[in-house]
Design a protein around this motif. Structure first.
Motif, PDB file in Angstrom:
ATOM      1  N   GLY A  85       0.521   9.029 -20.395  1.00  7.24           N
ATOM      2  CA  GLY A  85      -0.637   8.146 -20.337  1.00  7.24           C
ATOM      3  C   GLY A  85      -0.809   7.340 -21.612  1.00  7.24           C
ATOM      4  N   ASP A  86      -1.551   6.239 -21.509  1.00  6.61           N
ATOM      5  CA  ASP A  86      -1.819   5.431 -22.688  1.00  6.61           C
ATOM      6  C   ASP A  86      -3.315   5.159 -22.832  1.00  6.61           C
ATOM      7  N   ARG A  97     -24.132   8.696 -25.227  1.00  9.56           N
ATOM      8  CA  ARG A  97     -23.270   9.094 -24.126  1.00  9.56           C
ATOM      9  C   ARG A  97     -21.854   8.585 -24.352  1.00  9.56           C
ATOM     10  N   ALA A  98     -20.877   9.448 -24.091  1.00  9.83           N
ATOM     11  CA  ALA A  98     -19.480   9.050 -24.244  1.00  9.83           C
ATOM     12  C   ALA A  98     -19.179   7.889 -23.311  1.00  9.83           C
ATOM     13  N   PRO A  99     -18.414   6.905 -23.768  1.00  4.04           N
ATOM     14  CA  PRO A  99     -18.151   5.726 -22.931  1.00  4.04           C
ATOM     15  C   PRO A  99     -17.408   6.075 -21.650  1.00  4.04           C
ATOM     16  N   ARG A 100     -17.787   5.395 -20.576  1.00  6.57           N
ATOM     17  CA  ARG A 100     -17.099   5.528 -19.296  1.00  6.57           C
ATOM     18  C   ARG A 100     -16.482   4.175 -18.969  1.00  6.57           C
ATOM     19  N   ILE A 101     -15.299   3.982 -19.466  1.00  4.70           N
ATOM     20  CA  ILE A 101     -14.599   2.709 -19.332  1.00  4.70           C
ATOM     21  C   ILE A 101     -13.199   3.003 -18.819  1.00  4.70           C
ATOM     22  N   ARG A 102     -12.718   2.183 -17.927  1.00  3.74           N
ATOM     23  CA  ARG A 102     -11.368   2.371 -17.395  1.00  3.74           C
ATOM     24  C   ARG A 102     -10.358   2.333 -18.543  1.00  3.74           C
ATOM     25  N   GLY A 103      -9.475   3.343 -18.567  1.00  2.00           N
ATOM     26  CA  GLY A 103      -8.459   3.410 -19.606  1.00  2.00           C
ATOM     27  C   GLY A 103      -8.938   4.020 -20.900  1.00  2.00           C
ATOM     28  N   VAL A 104     -10.137   4.613 -20.868  1.00  2.00           N
ATOM     29  CA  VAL A 104     -10.716   5.201 -22.087  1.00  2.00           C
ATOM     30  C   VAL A 104     -11.124   6.637 -21.797  1.00  2.00           C
ATOM     31  N   VAL A 105     -10.776   7.549 -22.712  1.00  5.05           N
ATOM     32  CA  VAL A 105     -11.233   8.938 -22.642  1.00  5.05           C
ATOM     33  C   VAL A 105     -12.332   9.104 -23.676  1.00  5.05           C
TER      34      VAL A 105
END
Length: 301
Positions: A85-86, A97-105
């Motif tokens: 994964g990248d 709150r921890a970010p909820r973005i596609r491609g982001v953990v």
């Protein structure tokens, strides 16, 4: 051919937020701009690498956030194993709150330890980075990461940084720090050194200089036993493919031979699937030179 109004200079050199750019909606949809995240635009002419991806994401991260875990390790130049994964790892301070973005953990922490790097990014400190990355690393990988950090930091600094906050990996990190050595050039050299020590050999000198009778330095051995004039040299593929490197190697081994040194040349094939034959050969050389080896623990083939 579609022509677009040239981007202002302030927007052409780095990613930017669409909502504050001053550009029209049609210009923001133009094909010379990539949109990796909502409200983010990246000029297509810019490199599509880890650093630029992080710069792009940083434009929409909350206050106090930083890049962390594997992403921070790569930004620090640490020798991380390959990954399928990248995704980018980001840590924010609680209660954000921890970010909820596609491609982001996203991760959340009560104590975010971060520093700003020259690219303008906030990145977790090296000590915190290895703490966060440790669960995904095996023993050799973890020691190789600490080896790398010891090229720019002292063991005391790293120990203090690791001890600054409780961590489930504290025992593993302490062992890795005890096993790490400054001056190691590559993860393969770390693996080679640990295989030698695990088998019961005395610990070799890391990157020790070999001198002539006149006191001239003729070589620097990856690993060595100076008392017995035995050098162990790990040769990555560039030793084979780089013509100038190959010429330097030939000259160096000739110098070592003239000084009655044995150079044991090692490749990745000697370490996988098992270094047993290599270690047996090393034992033979050392015993012939008078080294009183203990009973060795050679790994199975």
């Amino acid at each position: 051919m579609t022509r677009y109004l040239a981007l202002p200079r302030r927007l052409a050199a780095r990613p930017f937020r669409a909502s504050t750019s001053g550009l029209s909606r049609s210009r923001l949809r133009a094909s010379d701009l990539a949109a990796p995240h909502r409200d983010v635009r990246v000029p297509a002419a810019l490199a599509d690498d880890l650093l630029m991806r992080c710069v792009a994401l940083s434009t929409v991260l909350p206050e106090g956030a930083c890049f962390s875990h594997r992403t921070a390790a790569l930004l620090w130049g640490l020798p991380m194993p390959a990954s399928d994964g990248d995704d980018l790892h980001v840590t924010v301070p609680a209660p954000v709150r921890a970010p909820r973005i596609r491609g982001v953990v996203g991760h959340q922490s009560r104590a975010v330890e971060r520093v700003r790097v020259p690219a303008g990014l906030w990145v977790s400190t090296p000590g915190r980075t290895i703490c966060d990355s440790a669960p995904d690393l095996d023993r050799v990988q973890l020691v190789s990461v600490v080896d790398h950090l010891l090229s720019t930091r002292t063991a005391a600094d790293l120990s203090e940084s690791i001890a600054a906050h409780p961590h489930p990996q504290a025992a593993r990190l302490a062992r890795a720090l005890a096993e790490a050595r400054p001056g190691v050039d590559s993860p393969r050299e770390t693996a080679l050194r640990l295989a030698i020590v695990d088998a019961g050999f005395p610990e070799p000198v890391v990157n020790g200089y070999v001198q002539s009778a006149e006191g001239f330095i003729v070589a620097k051995a990856d690993l060595s036993y100076p008392r017995y004039r035995v050098a162990i040299e790990y040769e990555g593929d560039h030793h084979r493919t780089d013509r100038r490197q190959w010429f330097r190697d030939v000259a160096r081994y000739r110098e070592l031979e003239s000084l009655d040194w044995i150079a044991l040349r090692v490749t990745t094939a000697d370490l996988t699937p098992s270094p047993r034959d290599l270690l047996a050969q090393l034992a033979l050389h050392l015993r012939r030179r008078g080294c009183p080896l203990p009973t060795l623990r050679l790994p199975p083939r």
